[in-house]
Design an enzyme around this catalytic site. Sequence first.
Site, PDB file in Angstrom:
ATOM      1  N   HIS A 159       0.847  -1.188   0.000  1.00 53.34           N
ATOM      2  CA  HIS A 159       0.000   0.000   0.000  1.00 53.34           C
ATOM      3  C   HIS A 159       0.885   1.241   0.000  1.00 53.34           C
ATOM      4  CE1 HIS A 159      -4.283  -1.253   0.627  1.00 53.34           C
ATOM      5  NE2 HIS A 159      -3.630  -2.397   0.614  1.00 53.34           N
ATOM      6  N   TYR A 171     -10.143   5.902   5.271  1.00 52.93           N
ATOM      7  CA  TYR A 171     -10.510   6.367   6.604  1.00 52.93           C
ATOM      8  C   TYR A 171     -11.528   7.484   6.416  1.00 52.93           C
ATOM      9  CZ  TYR A 171      -6.469   3.909   8.608  1.00 52.93           C
ATOM     10  OH  TYR A 171      -5.575   2.950   9.011  1.00 52.93           O
ATOM     11  N   PRO A 193      -7.070   1.080  17.346  1.00 58.05           N
ATOM     12  CA  PRO A 193      -6.627   0.542  16.050  1.00 58.05           C
ATOM     13  C   PRO A 193      -6.547   1.564  14.928  1.00 58.05           C
ATOM     14  CG  PRO A 193      -8.917  -0.037  16.478  1.00 58.05           C
ATOM     15  CD  PRO A 193      -8.413   0.600  17.728  1.00 58.05           C
ATOM     16  N   LYS A 206      -1.234   0.407  14.733  1.00 55.30           N
ATOM     17  CA  LYS A 206       0.032   0.299  15.451  1.00 55.30           C
ATOM     18  C   LYS A 206       0.123  -0.861  16.442  1.00 55.30           C
ATOM     19  CE  LYS A 206       1.787   3.546  13.297  1.00 55.30           C
ATOM     20  NZ  LYS A 206       2.490   3.002  12.138  1.00 55.30           N
ATOM     21  N   TYR A 218       2.795   6.546   9.853  1.00 56.98           N
ATOM     22  CA  TYR A 218       2.013   5.398   9.410  1.00 56.98           C
ATOM     23  C   TYR A 218       2.901   4.253   8.950  1.00 56.98           C
ATOM     24  CZ  TYR A 218      -2.313   3.189   7.857  1.00 56.98           C
ATOM     25  OH  TYR A 218      -3.393   2.343   7.740  1.00 56.98           O
TER      26      TYR A 218
END
Length: 389
Positions: free
Chosen positions: A72, A200, A292, A296, A384
């Site tokens: 990704h 998201y 979540p 992480k 991230y």
Amino acid sequence: MRTQVCIIGGGPSGLLLSQLLHRKGIDTIVLERKTRDYVLGRIRAGILEVGFTDLMREAGVGARMDAEGFKHDGTVIAYGEEEFGVSFHEHTGTDVLVYGQTEVTRDLYDAREAEGGNLVFNVENVGIHDAKGDAPYVTYQVDGSEHRIDCDYVAGCDGFHGVSRQTIPLTVRREYEKLYPFGWLGVLSETPPVHDELIYSWSERGFALCSMRNANLSRYYIQCSLSDSPDDWSDEAFWSELKRRIPSRYADALVTGPSIEKSIAPLRSFVTEPMRWGRLFLCGDAAHIVPPTGAKGLNTAASDIHYLYQGLTQFYQDSDSAGLDAYSEKALARVWKAERFSWTTTNLLHRYPDQSEFDLKMQRADIEFLRSNEAAQKVFAENYVGLPY
């Protein structure tokens, strides 16, 4: 029995530590309170940072991950009908890998069993003794029979409810916790993902996340009340609510189907200090939990394993305890940064029951700042994909 490192917990953290140490000639025994099939039946997220994938390769178990995992390059952040992407590769030169935690665990079990690893299942009444002394030992029961393992060190990889953290006296450990006033309702379905990247999504109805496990296995989440039960949500009700919380172009393209797993997870931020007490070391959920939102949880466990693996290798190969002595400080320094990112991202994208109109305006301003500011996107991307160990 006698071993060099007794590892309590046969999830991915304990197995990864065992496999890494085995390749350095360091003997371990892994104790797991459930069966192998039970552990592999647990559905968990699977977004792997660069550091985690490097550890898997170093452990000799990265081949299937590299062949089947989905790279990704970034993520999509949506709010209402608006959306924007954050490119990980553009800002960091790297990416993350989507590869289910179940598959990580399966690869590690297969490797440990193929190499004759000592794995003990269905253990009960585990006790850690003399951790502050020079000769710690672990006791446990299997089918009512008592067993004892003498060891040099104990690695507590047994999760939030395990015995390891509780072994550290309350006079020594300090715990920090934030409970969030909502949970995540998650559904796993044998359907193609709605997008190549994770979405998201902030909405007036609450947060939503569109993710995937592979080309025909999708994982979706919606923010829900802590008083909800999975039984309260039919598949039809879930899909209908998810569509209301994501931009209409994704809602229109969403392929729905029967759920094959449905669960609700409460959200919590938690850290205990220190992560070492004598010859006992805490790893992963035994020491810390993150919501979540920032992906992480498994990755902070991996960074713990990295520091402990390096420290134990240094001790057994060079008779140098510097790495072990610095373990708690190093691990916690990175853990708190991951906690900050998870907390910040959760606050950015969720609806809180007591938010005022001013709070909502500030939340939208934060999202739009991230959309328009390259420096903010770089910070987001760096966090991230994973901060360096």
